[in-house]
Design a protein around this motif. Structure first.
Motif, short mmCIF file in Angstrom:
data_model
loop_
_atom_site.label_atom_id
_atom_site.label_comp_id
_atom_site.label_asym_id
_atom_site.label_seq_id
_atom_site.Cartn_x
_atom_site.Cartn_y
_atom_site.Cartn_z
N SER A 84 0.83 -1.21 0.00
CA SER A 84 0.00 0.00 0.00
C SER A 84 0.86 1.26 0.00
O SER A 84 0.48 2.28 -0.58
CB SER A 84 -0.93 0.00 1.21
OG SER A 84 -0.22 0.24 2.41
N GLY A 88 0.47 3.98 -2.85
CA GLY A 88 0.16 5.37 -2.55
C GLY A 88 1.09 6.33 -3.25
O GLY A 88 0.66 7.38 -3.76
N TRP A 89 2.37 5.99 -3.31
CA TRP A 89 3.33 6.86 -3.98
C TRP A 89 3.07 6.88 -5.49
O TRP A 89 3.03 7.94 -6.12
CB TRP A 89 4.74 6.38 -3.69
CG TRP A 89 5.82 7.33 -4.17
CD1 TRP A 89 5.63 8.62 -4.59
CD2 TRP A 89 7.21 7.08 -4.26
NE1 TRP A 89 6.84 9.18 -4.95
CE2 TRP A 89 7.83 8.26 -4.76
CE3 TRP A 89 8.02 5.99 -3.97
CZ2 TRP A 89 9.20 8.36 -4.97
CZ3 TRP A 89 9.39 6.08 -4.18
CH2 TRP A 89 9.97 7.25 -4.68
N THR A 107 -7.83 3.34 -8.72
CA THR A 107 -7.46 2.72 -7.46
C THR A 107 -8.65 2.02 -6.79
O THR A 107 -8.49 0.94 -6.22
CB THR A 107 -6.86 3.76 -6.51
OG1 THR A 107 -7.76 4.87 -6.36
CG2 THR A 107 -5.53 4.28 -7.04
N GLY A 139 -3.74 1.74 -0.84
CA GLY A 139 -2.83 2.85 -0.56
C GLY A 139 -3.00 3.98 -1.56
O GLY A 139 -2.96 5.16 -1.21
N GLY A 140 -3.23 3.60 -2.81
CA GLY A 140 -3.43 4.60 -3.86
C GLY A 140 -4.72 5.35 -3.71
O GLY A 140 -4.78 6.55 -4.00
N TRP A 142 -6.30 6.27 -0.98
CA TRP A 142 -6.20 7.35 0.01
C TRP A 142 -5.54 8.58 -0.60
O TRP A 142 -6.01 9.71 -0.44
CB TRP A 142 -5.39 6.90 1.23
CG TRP A 142 -5.34 7.99 2.28
CD1 TRP A 142 -6.23 8.16 3.31
CD2 TRP A 142 -4.42 9.08 2.36
NE1 TRP A 142 -5.89 9.29 4.03
CE2 TRP A 142 -4.79 9.88 3.47
CE3 TRP A 142 -3.31 9.46 1.61
CZ2 TRP A 142 -4.08 11.02 3.84
CZ3 TRP A 142 -2.61 10.61 1.97
CH2 TRP A 142 -2.99 11.37 3.08
N THR A 143 -4.45 8.36 -1.32
CA THR A 143 -3.71 9.49 -1.89
C THR A 143 -4.57 10.27 -2.87
O THR A 143 -4.69 11.50 -2.78
CB THR A 143 -2.44 9.00 -2.59
OG1 THR A 143 -1.61 8.31 -1.64
CG2 THR A 143 -1.67 10.15 -3.19
N GLY A 375 1.51 11.66 -1.69
CA GLY A 375 1.59 10.21 -1.79
C GLY A 375 2.87 9.67 -1.19
O GLY A 375 2.86 8.65 -0.48
N TYR A 378 2.98 10.41 3.04
CA TYR A 378 2.05 9.60 3.82
C TYR A 378 2.43 8.12 3.77
O TYR A 378 2.39 7.41 4.77
CB TYR A 378 0.63 9.79 3.30
CG TYR A 378 -0.44 9.15 4.17
CD1 TYR A 378 -0.91 9.82 5.29
CD2 TYR A 378 -0.95 7.90 3.88
CE1 TYR A 378 -1.88 9.25 6.11
CE2 TYR A 378 -1.92 7.32 4.68
CZ TYR A 378 -2.39 7.99 5.79
OH TYR A 378 -3.34 7.43 6.60
N ASN A 379 2.84 7.66 2.60
CA ASN A 379 3.10 6.24 2.44
C ASN A 379 4.51 5.83 2.81
O ASN A 379 4.76 4.66 3.10
CB ASN A 379 2.75 5.84 1.00
CG ASN A 379 1.25 5.90 0.77
OD1 ASN A 379 0.51 5.07 1.25
ND2 ASN A 379 0.80 6.93 0.06
#
Length: 436
Positions: A84, A88-89, A107, A139-140, A142-143, A375, A378-379
């Protein structure tokens, strides 16, 4: 604006002092476009939380039916978090390149499909792969969602709006608990866990709504138009440029403190209380419901306070509260009754601290690399935080589990407080339409 200019947002406006307001009154002043974006992000994060929390409910069944060890089950969780972080990144980079809305669609569809595939897994290895790929998508999501809602909502209400989106996680967690109870009461356990994961396909329907009704934020559209005219697309490494490196590092440490503290407390406390304190209440549905309720209230209160007090004071307040809870759990003599009621502040502080994260990261980075910066930071925190449960387990052999939890929780929230103190206060900042 010349992309080499260091300004990332306008100076703190006078109206920031009135940024508190009612937690919900701002909603009536938003346009239909803003409302559609808000609900798409909130429902998306709720369903994200629902799919993500499913594993914790089915681990006992997997141990019983497949004969996997607790270490094997724990590795699924760790790999999910690491995947994740990468997702996210990547999603942050994509949201800067192809758009916030399109990335959100991709995502949501991704994590829904791979959650469903978890329910079809025929072996531990297949479940491990499907769950890791699901983590890449969650994870993606959320970003993409945090950047989208952060750019759509006006500055003085941004904290409340983003925080209310974040509160969808607790609702999704509660929905999973309800689905688990219903399905496991109607089906044999060996079928019910598969049905639970297959229900996780439902978020894919949200993509249809997002595609039809949600539009890109104006600030993003203006930025892309400016980039097109100047043939000046952001590079993948721009958040590490001399102008942004300090902000990126400090924001990543802030996220590391929040997530490291969260995983330190929530991963090992049930084991500690059961094996060393011999308390049984944390294995009950009532105790779990108290934590989930506390989490939801924590999200709401923090959403209000991050606009009322400011981003930095709110982070520090919830970090101190989280440290106090961790010390209480590991140092005080507790009964089952006391443990039940302490579930509320545990959820309240450990989860509520995340409400201000999305708005703060949105305001720290310029529009051209906002997704990449948000991204990554947070990740990065999620990836490092995912290692805390392993490190606590290793340290516990020498110092004991309770002391190890306390050490890591205090260290994590201490890092968050230091990072918060060094970063600028961003409450009320207007986002620039063009780059740095």
């Amino acid at each position: 604006m010349d992309h080499k200019t260091p300004a990332m947002a306008s100076p703190l406006p006078p109206q920031a002092a009135d940024a508190g307001g009612n937690l919900f009154s701002w909603y009536g002043e938003t346009s239909p476009r803003e409302k559609r974006a808000f609900w798409s992000c909130k429902v998306g994060y709720m369903l994200d939380g629902m799919d993500t929390q499913m594993l914790s409910f089915v681990i006992p069944t997997l141990v019983a039916t497949w004969g996997i060890s607790l270490a094997d089950a724990g590795f699924i969780g760790t790999l999910t978090l690491l995947a994740s972080a990468l997702g996210g990144w990547v999603a942050g980079i994509l949201s800067d390149r192809i758009g916030r809305v399109r990335t959100l669609q991709l995502t949501v569809l991704w994590f829904a499909i791979f959650t469903g595939l978890c329910g079809l897994a025929q072996s531990y290895e297949q479940l491990l792969a499907a769950r890791a790929l699901m983590g890449f998508g969650f994870g993606g999501e959320w970003t993409a969602g945090a950047v989208l809602i952060g750019e759509v909502i006006r500055a003085k209400d941004r904290g409340k709006a983003v925080g209310l989106v974040q509160s969808g996680w607790a609702l999704g967690w509660g929905l999973t608990a309800i689905l688990y109870s219903v399905l496991f009461s109607l089906m044999p356990a060996e079928l019910a866990w598969r049905a639970l994961f297959l229900v996780g396909l439902l978020p894919a329907l949200l993509v249809v709504v997002i595609r039809r009704y949600v539009k890109e934020p104006d600030v993003y559209e203006k930025e892309k138009a400016a980039q097109g005219k100047a043939s000046d697309r952001p590079s993948l490494t721009e958040i590490f440029s001399p102008k942004l490196l300090s902000t990126t590092v400090r924001a990543a440490l802030l996220a590391t403190g929040a997530q490291g503290g969260y995983y330190a407390i929530t991963t090992w406390l049930p084991t500690y209380l059961k094996t060393e304190r011999h308390l049984t209440v944390m294995g009950t549905g009532g105790y779990l419901a108290m934590i989930i309720f506390g989490s939801w209230i924590g999200y709401l209160v923090s959403s209000y306070l991050t606009d009322r007090l400011g981003r930095k004071p709110n982070f520090i307040l919830f970090a101190v509260g989280s440290m106090t809870v961790a010390i209480s759990y590991t140092m005080l003599p507790l009964t089952n009754g006391a443990m039940f009621w302490l579930g509320f502040p545990l959820g309240f502080f450990a989860s509520g601290i995340f409400s201000g994260m999305g708005a703060f990261l949105t305001e720290l980075f310029p529009t051209r690399v906002r997704g990449s910066g948000q991204g990554f930071c947070y990740n990065f925190g999620r990836a490092v935080g995912a290692l805390f449960p392993f490190l606590i387990g290793a340290l516990s052999k020498q110092y004991g589990l309770g002391a190890s939890i306390g050490i890591f929780a205090a260290a994590a929230y201490g890092v968050l407080i230091i990072a918060a103190l060094t970063l600028p206060e961003t409450r009320g900042r207007e986002l620039e339409a063009a780059g740095m």
